[in-house]
Structure formats: structure tokens, C-alpha cells
Design a protein around this motif. Structure first.
Motif, PDB file in Angstrom:
ATOM      1  N   GLU A   1      78.041  36.110  41.569  1.00 12.62           N
ATOM      2  CA  GLU A   1      79.396  36.575  41.492  1.00 12.62           C
ATOM      3  C   GLU A   1      80.108  35.079  41.824  1.00 12.62           C
ATOM      4  O   GLU A   1      79.740  34.289  42.905  1.00 12.62           O
ATOM      5  N   PRO A   2      81.097  34.860  41.196  1.00  8.16           N
ATOM      6  CA  PRO A   2      81.939  33.339  41.487  1.00  8.16           C
ATOM      7  C   PRO A   2      82.735  33.722  42.787  1.00  8.16           C
ATOM      8  O   PRO A   2      83.134  34.678  43.046  1.00  8.16           O
ATOM      9  N   PRO A   3      82.811  32.546  43.476  1.00  4.98           N
ATOM     10  CA  PRO A   3      83.689  32.538  44.830  1.00  4.98           C
ATOM     11  C   PRO A   3      85.105  32.790  44.380  1.00  4.98           C
ATOM     12  O   PRO A   3      85.522  32.639  43.117  1.00  4.98           O
ATOM     13  N   LYS A   4      85.832  32.988  45.437  1.00  3.55           N
ATOM     14  CA  LYS A   4      87.140  33.670  45.170  1.00  3.55           C
ATOM     15  C   LYS A   4      87.884  32.411  44.428  1.00  3.55           C
ATOM     16  O   LYS A   4      88.785  32.863  43.774  1.00  3.55           O
ATOM     17  N   GLU A   5      87.934  31.297  45.078  1.00  2.23           N
ATOM     18  CA  GLU A   5      88.709  30.014  44.334  1.00  2.23           C
ATOM     19  C   GLU A   5      88.377  30.070  42.900  1.00  2.23           C
ATOM     20  O   GLU A   5      89.267  29.537  42.279  1.00  2.23           O
ATOM     21  N   VAL A   6      87.041  30.309  42.562  1.00  2.00           N
ATOM     22  CA  VAL A   6      86.960  30.016  41.183  1.00  2.00           C
ATOM     23  C   VAL A   6      87.366  31.229  40.299  1.00  2.00           C
ATOM     24  O   VAL A   6      87.903  31.113  39.264  1.00  2.00           O
ATOM     25  N   LEU A   7      87.438  32.489  41.015  1.00  2.00           N
ATOM     26  CA  LEU A   7      87.763  33.676  40.504  1.00  2.00           C
ATOM     27  C   LEU A   7      89.375  33.622  39.993  1.00  2.00           C
ATOM     28  O   LEU A   7      90.157  33.782  39.140  1.00  2.00           O
ATOM     29  N   ARG A   8      90.191  32.940  41.179  1.00  2.00           N
ATOM     30  CA  ARG A   8      91.636  32.419  40.914  1.00  2.00           C
ATOM     31  C   ARG A   8      91.737  31.665  39.530  1.00  2.00           C
ATOM     32  O   ARG A   8      92.621  31.916  38.791  1.00  2.00           O
ATOM     33  N   VAL A   9      91.217  30.606  39.373  1.00  2.00           N
ATOM     34  CA  VAL A   9      90.976  29.932  38.366  1.00  2.00           C
ATOM     35  C   VAL A   9      90.606  30.530  36.928  1.00  2.00           C
ATOM     36  O   VAL A   9      91.478  30.167  36.120  1.00  2.00           O
ATOM     37  N   VAL A  10      89.852  31.311  37.022  1.00  2.00           N
ATOM     38  CA  VAL A  10      89.416  32.009  35.874  1.00  2.00           C
ATOM     39  C   VAL A  10      90.530  32.974  35.348  1.00  2.00           C
ATOM     40  O   VAL A  10      90.904  33.082  34.121  1.00  2.00           O
ATOM     41  N   LYS A  11      91.029  33.765  36.359  1.00  2.00           N
ATOM     42  CA  LYS A  11      92.435  34.634  35.978  1.00  2.00           C
ATOM     43  C   LYS A  11      93.416  33.631  35.546  1.00  2.00           C
ATOM     44  O   LYS A  11      94.229  34.127  34.679  1.00  2.00           O
ATOM     45  N   GLN A  12      93.758  32.495  36.562  1.00  2.00           N
ATOM     46  CA  GLN A  12      94.969  31.869  36.143  1.00  2.00           C
ATOM     47  C   GLN A  12      95.025  31.339  34.742  1.00  2.00           C
ATOM     48  O   GLN A  12      96.046  31.271  33.886  1.00  2.00           O
ATOM     49  N   PHE A  13      93.886  30.662  34.312  1.00  2.00           N
ATOM     50  CA  PHE A  13      93.819  30.114  32.869  1.00  2.00           C
ATOM     51  C   PHE A  13      92.871  30.971  31.803  1.00  2.00           C
ATOM     52  O   PHE A  13      92.787  30.719  30.466  1.00  2.00           O
ATOM     53  N   ARG A  14      92.696  32.362  32.254  1.00  2.00           N
ATOM     54  CA  ARG A  14      92.238  33.286  31.179  1.00  2.00           C
ATOM     55  C   ARG A  14      90.749  32.667  30.574  1.00  2.00           C
ATOM     56  O   ARG A  14      90.733  32.750  29.445  1.00  2.00           O
ATOM     57  N   LEU A  15      90.052  32.192  31.175  1.00  2.00           N
ATOM     58  CA  LEU A  15      88.675  31.693  30.962  1.00  2.00           C
ATOM     59  C   LEU A  15      87.850  32.844  30.366  1.00  2.00           C
ATOM     60  O   LEU A  15      87.914  33.962  30.899  1.00  2.00           O
ATOM     61  N   ASP A  16      87.147  32.473  29.452  1.00  2.00           N
ATOM     62  CA  ASP A  16      86.232  33.495  28.690  1.00  2.00           C
ATOM     63  C   ASP A  16      85.125  33.382  29.603  1.00  2.00           C
ATOM     64  O   ASP A  16      84.793  32.821  30.508  1.00  2.00           O
ATOM     65  N   GLU A  17      84.079  34.489  29.454  1.00  2.00           N
ATOM     66  CA  GLU A  17      82.813  34.844  30.047  1.00  2.00           C
ATOM     67  C   GLU A  17      82.038  33.450  30.365  1.00  2.00           C
ATOM     68  O   GLU A  17      81.315  33.246  31.307  1.00  2.00           O
ATOM     69  N   ASP A  18      81.709  32.800  29.155  1.00  2.00           N
ATOM     70  CA  ASP A  18      80.819  31.632  29.017  1.00  2.00           C
ATOM     71  C   ASP A  18      81.347  30.483  30.146  1.00  2.00           C
ATOM     72  O   ASP A  18      80.773  29.869  30.642  1.00  2.00           O
ATOM     73  N   ALA A  19      82.805  30.401  29.683  1.00  2.00           N
ATOM     74  CA  ALA A  19      83.367  29.208  30.638  1.00  2.00           C
ATOM     75  C   ALA A  19      83.288  29.642  32.046  1.00  2.00           C
ATOM     76  O   ALA A  19      83.212  28.808  33.139  1.00  2.00           O
ATOM     77  N   LYS A  20      83.438  30.797  32.491  1.00  2.00           N
ATOM     78  CA  LYS A  20      83.579  31.288  33.787  1.00  2.00           C
ATOM     79  C   LYS A  20      81.946  31.076  34.288  1.00  2.00           C
ATOM     80  O   LYS A  20      82.106  30.855  35.505  1.00  2.00           O
ATOM     81  N   THR A  21      81.024  31.550  33.673  1.00  2.00           N
ATOM     82  CA  THR A  21      79.742  31.274  34.179  1.00  2.00           C
ATOM     83  C   THR A  21      79.215  29.942  34.358  1.00  2.00           C
ATOM     84  O   THR A  21      78.594  29.232  35.348  1.00  2.00           O
ATOM     85  N   LYS A  22      79.810  29.019  33.472  1.00  2.00           N
ATOM     86  CA  LYS A  22      79.525  27.699  33.609  1.00  2.00           C
ATOM     87  C   LYS A  22      80.265  26.784  34.914  1.00  2.00           C
ATOM     88  O   LYS A  22      79.606  26.107  35.405  1.00  2.00           O
TER      89      LYS A  22
END
Length: 186
Positions: free
Chosen positions: A126-147
Motif C-alpha cells: 500500500e502506498p504511504p499517505k503522502e503518495v496517496l495524496r499525490v495520486v488523488k490530487q493528480f488522478r494518477l492511473d494504477e500503473d503510475a501509482k504503482t511506479k
């Protein structure tokens, strides 16, 4: 073998690669769920110890069978995974995910084994909360989230600065997932 061999088939009889086994029985033999042929009595305890060490984990065998990975690489993966029992399930899930899109699954798996030996491999987490914040803010797809998660977890000492720099670059772009995928090469 539990399966009758067709008439005219050869029995090679060599111990490490007994070609008289069908594919299903060979997988059972490799994972230790099928009894191997009994070694000669004079081999004794050495053969028993070697056989226990040579058993391949069923999850490793399943992964390698699915992607047609050769036995040599399967054994290397099995040895690397034995040293990672605390993260075994997440590592296997990460390998399944990584190999799903690989052009050369065997080549990528060798690279992942090398990362495991170096201590830089990160399985599915599971990504850390800081990474989750960036993922949600910029609406990153699953591949970008994983990378992005993999990148940040591999560099814990500079994670805060790295995330700040990534956010700075994503602020004005139209395709943030594409930028993350091209920006992070590792």
C-alpha cells in the motif's frame, strides 16, 4: 509417473531431469507434493537434506509455469524468496503484477531477483499517505501509482524531497500519469 506413458516413448531415467514424468507430475515433483523416486540406500541423509532444500514453493512454481520461465530461473527465484519469508505474499503479488505487462518475463524476473539480492526489491504494498495524496490530487492511473510507490519506497532518505519535486513537475501538465511513467525510470 502416475500417467501411463504412450507406447514408444523413451525413458531417459536421469535423476535431475526425469523425462518420464508428465507435465503435471513434474510440477508436483518440483513443489514436493509428489514423492520423488527413492534414492539408493548408501546416499542416506545427504540425499534427504538435498531433496528438502531443492523443493520449490508452489506459488513460485505457479508463477514460473504461467509465464513459461525456465527451471534455472525458477530455482534462483525460489532461493531468493526463501530469504524473504516475512514479505513473501506481497513479493509474489508484486511479481505477478510486474510480469503481467513484461515483454520478456524471464528477463524482467532475473532483474527482480537481482533487486531482491541487493535488498532494493519492493513487492506489492500500500502506498504511504503522502503518495496517496499525490495520486488523488493528480488522478494518477494504477500503473503510475504503482511506479511512484515503488520509487518512493526504494528511496526513504530522500522521499520527501523526491515527492516535492514530482508534485512541482505535475502541477502544470495535462497528462500527469504519462509524466510520472516517463520521469521515473527505475
Amino acid at each position: 509417473c502416475a500417467v501411463d506413458l504412450a507406447a514408444g516413448c523413451c525413458f531417459y531415467g536421469c535423476e535431475p531431469c526425469d523425462y518420464s514424468l508428465c507435465g503435471g507430475c513434474y510440477v508436483k515433483l518440483a513443489t514436493g507434493t509428489l514423492e520423488a523416486p527413492k534414492p539408493p540406500e548408501d546416499a542416506g541423509a545427504q540425499a534427504a537434506a538435498g531433496q528438502a532444500a531443492g523443493q520449490v514453493d508452489p506459488d513460485v512454481a505457479d508463477l514460473c509455469d504461467h509465464y513459461a520461465i525456465e527451471d534455472r530461473i525458477m530455482l534462483l527465484l525460489n532461493e531468493a524468496m526463501k530469504a524473504r519469508q516475512s514479505t513473501f505474499s506481497t513479493d509474489i503479488m508484486g511479481l505477478w503484477e510486474a510480469l503481467a505487462t513484461a515483454r520478456s518475463p524471464a528477463g524482467l524476473l532475473m532483474a527482480k531477483i537481482r533487486h531482491m539480492k541487493e535488498g532494493t526489491f519492493v513487492g506489492k504494498v500500500e502506498p504511504p499517505k503522502e503518495v496517496l495524496r499525490v495520486v488523488k490530487q493528480f488522478r494518477l492511473d494504477e500503473d503510475a501509482k504503482t511506479k511512484l510507490t515503488d520509487f518512493i519506497l526504494k528511496r526513504p532518505n530522500t522521499a520527501k524531497e523526491d515527492l516535492w519535486e514530482i508534485e512541482r513537475r505535475l502541477e502544470g501538465c495535462g497528462k500527469p500519469s504519462a509524466v510520472v511513467m516517463t520521469m521515473i525510470v527505475a
